[in-house]
Scaffold this motif. Structure first.
Motif, PDB file in Angstrom:
ATOM      1  N   GLY A 392       0.825  -1.221   0.000  1.00 33.56           N
ATOM      2  CA  GLY A 392       0.000   0.000   0.000  1.00 33.56           C
ATOM      3  C   GLY A 392       0.846   1.252   0.000  1.00 33.56           C
ATOM      4  O   GLY A 392       2.062   1.180   0.137  1.00 33.56           O
ATOM      5  N   PRO A 393       0.170   2.405  -0.176  1.00 33.60           N
ATOM      6  CA  PRO A 393       0.918   3.662  -0.344  1.00 33.60           C
ATOM      7  C   PRO A 393       1.835   3.992   0.834  1.00 33.60           C
ATOM      8  O   PRO A 393       2.879   4.599   0.652  1.00 33.60           O
ATOM      9  CB  PRO A 393      -0.180   4.723  -0.510  1.00 33.60           C
ATOM     10  N   GLU A 394       1.457   3.586   2.040  1.00 31.90           N
ATOM     11  CA  GLU A 394       2.318   3.960   3.165  1.00 31.90           C
ATOM     12  C   GLU A 394       3.643   3.204   3.154  1.00 31.90           C
ATOM     13  O   GLU A 394       4.552   3.523   3.917  1.00 31.90           O
ATOM     14  CB  GLU A 394       1.600   3.788   4.509  1.00 31.90           C
ATOM     15  N   PHE A 395       3.730   2.202   2.273  1.00 33.03           N
ATOM     16  CA  PHE A 395       4.985   1.452   2.175  1.00 33.03           C
ATOM     17  C   PHE A 395       5.827   1.917   0.979  1.00 33.03           C
ATOM     18  O   PHE A 395       6.802   1.279   0.631  1.00 33.03           O
ATOM     19  CB  PHE A 395       4.701  -0.051   2.101  1.00 33.03           C
ATOM     20  N   CYS A 396       5.387   2.992   0.344  1.00 33.59           N
ATOM     21  CA  CYS A 396       6.153   3.541  -0.775  1.00 33.59           C
ATOM     22  C   CYS A 396       7.091   4.597  -0.213  1.00 33.59           C
ATOM     23  O   CYS A 396       6.647   5.648   0.258  1.00 33.59           O
ATOM     24  CB  CYS A 396       5.205   4.135  -1.817  1.00 33.59           C
ATOM     25  N   ILE A 397       8.386   4.321  -0.261  1.00 31.41           N
ATOM     26  CA  ILE A 397       9.318   5.128   0.523  1.00 31.41           C
ATOM     27  C   ILE A 397      10.423   5.793  -0.300  1.00 31.41           C
ATOM     28  O   ILE A 397      11.287   6.457   0.259  1.00 31.41           O
ATOM     29  CB  ILE A 397       9.974   4.258   1.615  1.00 31.41           C
ATOM     30  N   ALA A 398      10.406   5.574  -1.616  1.00 30.44           N
ATOM     31  CA  ALA A 398      11.490   6.130  -2.429  1.00 30.44           C
ATOM     32  C   ALA A 398      11.179   7.582  -2.810  1.00 30.44           C
ATOM     33  O   ALA A 398      10.025   8.005  -2.752  1.00 30.44           O
ATOM     34  CB  ALA A 398      11.674   5.293  -3.687  1.00 30.44           C
ATOM     35  N   HIS A 399      12.201   8.325  -3.210  1.00 33.91           N
ATOM     36  CA  HIS A 399      11.971   9.703  -3.631  1.00 33.91           C
ATOM     37  C   HIS A 399      11.013   9.762  -4.824  1.00 33.91           C
ATOM     38  O   HIS A 399      10.207  10.688  -4.927  1.00 33.91           O
ATOM     39  CB  HIS A 399      13.304  10.372  -3.978  1.00 33.91           C
ATOM     40  N   GLU A 400      11.106   8.744  -5.705  1.00 37.75           N
ATOM     41  CA  GLU A 400      10.172   8.722  -6.858  1.00 37.75           C
ATOM     42  C   GLU A 400       8.731   8.652  -6.357  1.00 37.75           C
ATOM     43  O   GLU A 400       7.830   9.243  -6.947  1.00 37.75           O
ATOM     44  CB  GLU A 400      10.407   7.504  -7.767  1.00 37.75           C
ATOM     45  N   ASP A 401       8.524   7.887  -5.281  1.00 40.66           N
ATOM     46  CA  ASP A 401       7.161   7.785  -4.732  1.00 40.66           C
ATOM     47  C   ASP A 401       6.686   9.145  -4.230  1.00 40.66           C
ATOM     48  O   ASP A 401       5.535   9.535  -4.407  1.00 40.66           O
ATOM     49  CB  ASP A 401       7.126   6.766  -3.583  1.00 40.66           C
ATOM     50  N   PHE A 402       7.621   9.860  -3.615  1.00 42.49           N
ATOM     51  CA  PHE A 402       7.285  11.214  -3.143  1.00 42.49           C
ATOM     52  C   PHE A 402       6.873  12.079  -4.333  1.00 42.49           C
ATOM     53  O   PHE A 402       5.855  12.767  -4.299  1.00 42.49           O
ATOM     54  CB  PHE A 402       8.495  11.822  -2.418  1.00 42.49           C
ATOM     55  N   VAL A 403       7.678  11.974  -5.391  1.00 44.05           N
ATOM     56  CA  VAL A 403       7.422  12.807  -6.563  1.00 44.05           C
ATOM     57  C   VAL A 403       6.044  12.496  -7.158  1.00 44.05           C
ATOM     58  O   VAL A 403       5.293  13.400  -7.531  1.00 44.05           O
ATOM     59  CB  VAL A 403       8.548  12.623  -7.613  1.00 44.05           C
ATOM     60  N   HIS A 404       5.682  11.210  -7.201  1.00 40.69           N
ATOM     61  CA  HIS A 404       4.387  10.847  -7.793  1.00 40.69           C
ATOM     62  C   HIS A 404       3.218  11.049  -6.855  1.00 40.69           C
ATOM     63  O   HIS A 404       2.183  11.567  -7.236  1.00 40.69           O
ATOM     64  CB  HIS A 404       4.416   9.381  -8.273  1.00 40.69           C
ATOM     65  N   GLN A 405       3.387  10.629  -5.603  1.00 40.17           N
ATOM     66  CA  GLN A 405       2.223  10.610  -4.701  1.00 40.17           C
ATOM     67  C   GLN A 405       1.988  11.923  -3.977  1.00 40.17           C
ATOM     68  O   GLN A 405       0.851  12.252  -3.642  1.00 40.17           O
ATOM     69  CB  GLN A 405       2.423   9.549  -3.615  1.00 40.17           C
ATOM     70  N   VAL A 406       3.069  12.628  -3.657  1.00 39.29           N
ATOM     71  CA  VAL A 406       2.926  13.747  -2.732  1.00 39.29           C
ATOM     72  C   VAL A 406       3.157  15.103  -3.396  1.00 39.29           C
ATOM     73  O   VAL A 406       2.349  16.029  -3.238  1.00 39.29           O
ATOM     74  CB  VAL A 406       3.901  13.570  -1.536  1.00 39.29           C
ATOM     75  N   LEU A 407       4.237  15.174  -4.146  1.00 41.06           N
ATOM     76  CA  LEU A 407       4.647  16.466  -4.706  1.00 41.06           C
ATOM     77  C   LEU A 407       3.512  17.240  -5.408  1.00 41.06           C
ATOM     78  O   LEU A 407       3.334  18.434  -5.159  1.00 41.06           O
ATOM     79  CB  LEU A 407       5.848  16.264  -5.647  1.00 41.06           C
ATOM     80  N   PRO A 408       2.715  16.559  -6.281  1.00 39.49           N
ATOM     81  CA  PRO A 408       1.718  17.331  -7.028  1.00 39.49           C
ATOM     82  C   PRO A 408       0.753  18.112  -6.133  1.00 39.49           C
ATOM     83  O   PRO A 408       0.250  19.153  -6.530  1.00 39.49           O
ATOM     84  CB  PRO A 408       0.967  16.252  -7.828  1.00 39.49           C
ATOM     85  N   SER A 409       0.494  17.619  -4.939  1.00 38.65           N
ATOM     86  CA  SER A 409      -0.521  18.293  -4.116  1.00 38.65           C
ATOM     87  C   SER A 409       0.080  19.206  -3.048  1.00 38.65           C
ATOM     88  O   SER A 409      -0.633  19.731  -2.195  1.00 38.65           O
ATOM     89  CB  SER A 409      -1.420  17.245  -3.458  1.00 38.65           C
ATOM     90  N   LEU A 410       1.397  19.396  -3.067  1.00 39.74           N
ATOM     91  CA  LEU A 410       2.007  20.221  -2.011  1.00 39.74           C
ATOM     92  C   LEU A 410       1.690  21.699  -2.193  1.00 39.74           C
ATOM     93  O   LEU A 410       1.558  22.173  -3.317  1.00 39.74           O
ATOM     94  CB  LEU A 410       3.535  20.070  -2.029  1.00 39.74           C
ATOM     95  N   ASN A 411       1.574  22.415  -1.084  1.00 35.15           N
ATOM     96  CA  ASN A 411       1.522  23.878  -1.166  1.00 35.15           C
ATOM     97  C   ASN A 411       2.292  24.480   0.008  1.00 35.15           C
ATOM     98  O   ASN A 411       2.895  23.739   0.794  1.00 35.15           O
ATOM     99  CB  ASN A 411       0.073  24.377  -1.249  1.00 35.15           C
ATOM    100  N   ASP A 412       2.251  25.799   0.120  1.00 31.56           N
ATOM    101  CA  ASP A 412       3.077  26.481   1.122  1.00 31.56           C
ATOM    102  C   ASP A 412       2.768  26.085   2.564  1.00 31.56           C
ATOM    103  O   ASP A 412       3.550  26.372   3.472  1.00 31.56           O
ATOM    104  CB  ASP A 412       2.916  28.004   0.993  1.00 31.56           C
ATOM    105  N   GLN A 413       1.627  25.458   2.755  1.00 31.26           N
ATOM    106  CA  GLN A 413       1.295  25.060   4.132  1.00 31.26           C
ATOM    107  C   GLN A 413       1.947  23.735   4.530  1.00 31.26           C
ATOM    108  O   GLN A 413       1.911  23.352   5.688  1.00 31.26           O
ATOM    109  CB  GLN A 413      -0.223  24.971   4.282  1.00 31.26           C
ATOM    110  N   ASP A 414       2.503  23.040   3.541  1.00 31.31           N
ATOM    111  CA  ASP A 414       3.196  21.780   3.865  1.00 31.31           C
ATOM    112  C   ASP A 414       4.659  22.083   4.163  1.00 31.31           C
ATOM    113  O   ASP A 414       5.237  22.996   3.572  1.00 31.31           O
ATOM    114  CB  ASP A 414       3.124  20.826   2.670  1.00 31.31           C
ATOM    115  N   THR A 415       5.232  21.302   5.060  1.00 33.61           N
ATOM    116  CA  THR A 415       6.650  21.490   5.368  1.00 33.61           C
ATOM    117  C   THR A 415       7.449  20.341   4.769  1.00 33.61           C
ATOM    118  O   THR A 415       7.095  19.173   4.964  1.00 33.61           O
ATOM    119  CB  THR A 415       6.874  21.498   6.897  1.00 33.61           C
ATOM    120  N   VAL A 416       8.514  20.673   4.041  1.00 30.14           N
ATOM    121  CA  VAL A 416       9.390  19.626   3.509  1.00 30.14           C
ATOM    122  C   VAL A 416      10.786  19.836   4.090  1.00 30.14           C
ATOM    123  O   VAL A 416      11.300  20.953   4.141  1.00 30.14           O
ATOM    124  CB  VAL A 416       9.443  19.667   1.963  1.00 30.14           C
ATOM    125  N   LEU A 417      11.355  18.743   4.572  1.00 29.66           N
ATOM    126  CA  LEU A 417      12.653  18.804   5.223  1.00 29.66           C
ATOM    127  C   LEU A 417      13.638  17.906   4.475  1.00 29.66           C
ATOM    128  O   LEU A 417      13.419  16.695   4.367  1.00 29.66           O
ATOM    129  CB  LEU A 417      12.458  18.307   6.669  1.00 29.66           C
TER     130      LEU A 417
END
Ligand code: S6P
Length: 615
Positions: A392-417
């Protein structure tokens, strides 16, 4: 009346929020008094230093965590508790290191197994991986293995129920040890409480011809859990007693210094996890040095390593301002329902995965709230069950997964470290920083480098893209392997502060208790009942009854419920939310479950829900 004075007391202490937070020696050592919460083991006591953490500013939160962490290295005073630096502890560490050395020198048919539940299991995995990697670099065969309650999925997600299963522990240990003639088993249970580990230690005690058991935990032996384990003839406490007896002839080893209560009561992922990492890395490091570079194992050597870890704490917390800034940013994101992402490179990134995975069981967080990603995904993790993406999605841990699953919906209210070190490919970091920056300006970095290392133009560019960069400098004299371990510990401290602080700011903590805990194993069930007793002042029986009503969502308990055992309750708890807050509101106000529910819907911060109700 008891209730009112309780809430009154809370209001009185509000002034603290505006005042400057300092801690004195007596508060630092208050928990050691025999009169301080005498019915609780150290690992479950509440820390006097953080009584008001729920109303503290980000800066105060970080300073409180620093003070709590520094308790790990306090010297033993009197005879109440042995500590990390106590002679007995150092001597036992030497003895265990000697056993590891023997196996390293003659690895045929031998194994060192590290094991635990939750965070303890994750650290077992991390340490086994680190030292197997060191062996590979020396062209030696691997000798380390790990088991974790719930299997590899528990490395990344909360699997609290298998912790209660001693048979599962025993079977999983047997499985990894198949065909081995000599096994050094290192069981980790910070609270000396996990039945999974008790089952494994019992197996070792029954087969001394193969297994030598070592137990790592942070309570004195007499505080080991003595609650019957369903289906077993022994308790954790019995196992510890048997081990104590055998330790006289070095057939078993017990390493159990006290490190003081956790900043958030019972949250052993924090100091318990850090102390586990420190202890085991020191043991393995001196064993490796003895086996491969002819450096004898001495107490002086062990003490030097321990002191180096203390220095790691100092170096990390010398950045209080920077860490507070991260806590504040992450807190803001969580408060408005947005997310925090850790994007890391190399082994510090694994600490990001671990920290993120703990937020669900600790704070009842959704997996999206705080997520960790590691460059290289499962290739970097190198866990024994391999890639787990299909779970499942919570087991997707690579940077590519971040790029596909998370990045598109990010905005200034999200914090990335971003978490990286000078040994990572900085151009990769830059690429990622640019991509994230297109979506959010709320980008920060934690960057580890060695003293005297001057920033390259590329690094300067990354810094410019980030709102803040925590630059942590490490002495260039350290060896590459010890540098990596320091970076990891430092990253762990920073991220524990970020995720804990952010949830405090979100209103998840009451005083220094996590109220909205999930009641998904026996330890948590007992903790929940105790918490209700403490906060409501009502008798235990009434608290447990109300807990069950909230858990089964009924205003009257049926005979079916009352005749079920704790295992059934725990199973039900998996699918229910807000159990403890609901029970607390009911206990304090005498309202029905429905009323409590609608109240919490209007005001999800429990403290405020109850205060509003009372006024
Ligand atoms: C605690 C963490 C838990 C514990 C687990 C094992 O902050 O969320 O998952 O690690 O319960 O505890 P122990 O005492 O056996 O190491």
């Amino acid at each position: 009346e008891g209730t009112n004075s309780f809430w009154q007391e809370r209001t009185d202490s509000c002034t603290m929020a505006g005042s400057d937070w300092t801690c004195d020696v007596s508060t630092m050592r208050e928990w050691e008094s025999p009169d301080y919460e005498p019915s609780l083991p150290v690992s479950e006591k509440s820390n006097p230093l953080t009584r008001d953490i729920d109303r503290a500013s980000p800066n105060h939160i970080v300073r409180m965590l620093q003070a709590c962490d520094s308790q790990m290295f306090q010297e033993e005073e009197g005879t109440t508790y042995q500590r990390l630096l106590s002679d007995n502890v150092v001597i036992t560490m030497m003895e265990v290191a000697e056993r590891v050395e023997l196996i390293l020198k003659d690895p045929q048919d031998s194994l060192v197994v590290l094991s635990g539940c939750g965070t303890s299991g994750r650290l077992a995995f991390l340490i086994a991986s680190t030292f197997n990697r060191a062996l590979r670099q020396l062209k030696q065969s691997s000798v380390y293995s790990y088991t974790i309650a719930g299997g590899d999925r528990a490395l990344l997600s909360s699997q609290e129920a298998p912790e209660d299963d001693p048979i599962l522990g025993m079977l999983s240990l047997k499985k990894v040890c198949e065909g081995k003639k000599r096994v050094l088993f290192i069981g980790i249970s910070c609270g000396l409480s996990a039945p999974f580990v008790a089952g494994q230690l019992d197996l070792c005690l029954q087969h001394p011809e193969v297994y030598t058991p070592v137990l790592i935990g942070f309570n004195p032996a007499h505080q080991a859990r003595d609650e019957p384990i369903p289906g077993c003839t022994f308790t954790f406490h019995n196992v510890v007693e048997r081990m104590q007896e055998l330790s006289k002839s070095q057939m078993a080893f017990l390493i159990n210094p006290s490190v003081g209560p956790e900043a958030i009561s019972g949250s052993s992922r924090m100091k318990g996890g850090s102390a586990t990492k420190i202890l085991l890395e020191v043991i393995m490091s001196v064993a490796h040095a003895a086996a491969f570079s002819k450096t004898p194992i001495t107490s002086k050597g062990i003490l030097q390593h321990l002191k180096a870890s203390e220095k790691t704490l100092d170096i990390t917390y010398s950045q209080t301002e920077g860490i507070s800034g991260l806590v504040e940013a992450a807190g803001k994101s969580l408060r408005c329902g947005r997310r925090v992402c850790y994007l890391g490179w190399g082994s510090p990134a694994v600490l990001g995965l671990i920290d993120a995975s703990e937020c669900n069981p600790t704070f009842g967080a959704a997996f999206e709230d705080i997520r960790g990603f590691v460059n290289g995904g499962y290739r970097e993790l190198n866990n024994s069950e391999g890639p787990l993406n299909s779970l499942g999605p919570e087991f997707c841990i690579a940077h590519e997964d971040f790029v596909h699953q998370v990045l598109p919906s990010l905005n200034d209210q999200d914090t990335v470290l971003l978490i990286y070190t000078h040994s990572d490919d900085v151009s990769e970091v830059m690429k990622m920083a640019r991509r994230v920056r297109e979506k959010t300006s709320n980008l920060h970095a934690v960057y580890h480098h060695v003293d005297g290392d001057t920033a390259t133009a590329l690094q300067e560019d990354i810094n410019k893209l980030c709102l803040s960069t925590l630059k942590v400098s490490w002495p260039s004299s350290a060896s590459a392997s010890s540098l990596h371990m320091q970076w990891e510990l430092s990253t762990k401290l920073v991220l524990n502060a970020v995720s804990t602080g952010a949830h405090v700011l979100k209103g998840k903590i009451y005083q220094n208790y996590m109220i909205d805990l999930q009641v998904t194993n026996s330890k948590l069930y007992r903790r929940a009942t105790r918490l209700l007793q403490k906060l409501s002042g009502r008798p235990e029986a009434q608290c447990e009854e109300t807990l069950l009503k909230a858990l089964y969502r009924v205003d009257k308990l049926t005979p079916d419920i009352t005749s079920s055992d704790m295992t059934a309750h725990i199973l039900t708890a998996r699918n229910t939310t807000k159990v403890v807050p609901l029970a607390l509101v009911c206990l304090l106000t005498g309202c029905s479950l429905e009323e409590a529910k609608s109240h919490l819907e209007q005001q999800p911060i429990v403290r405020e829900a109850v205060e509003a109700f009372l006024t």
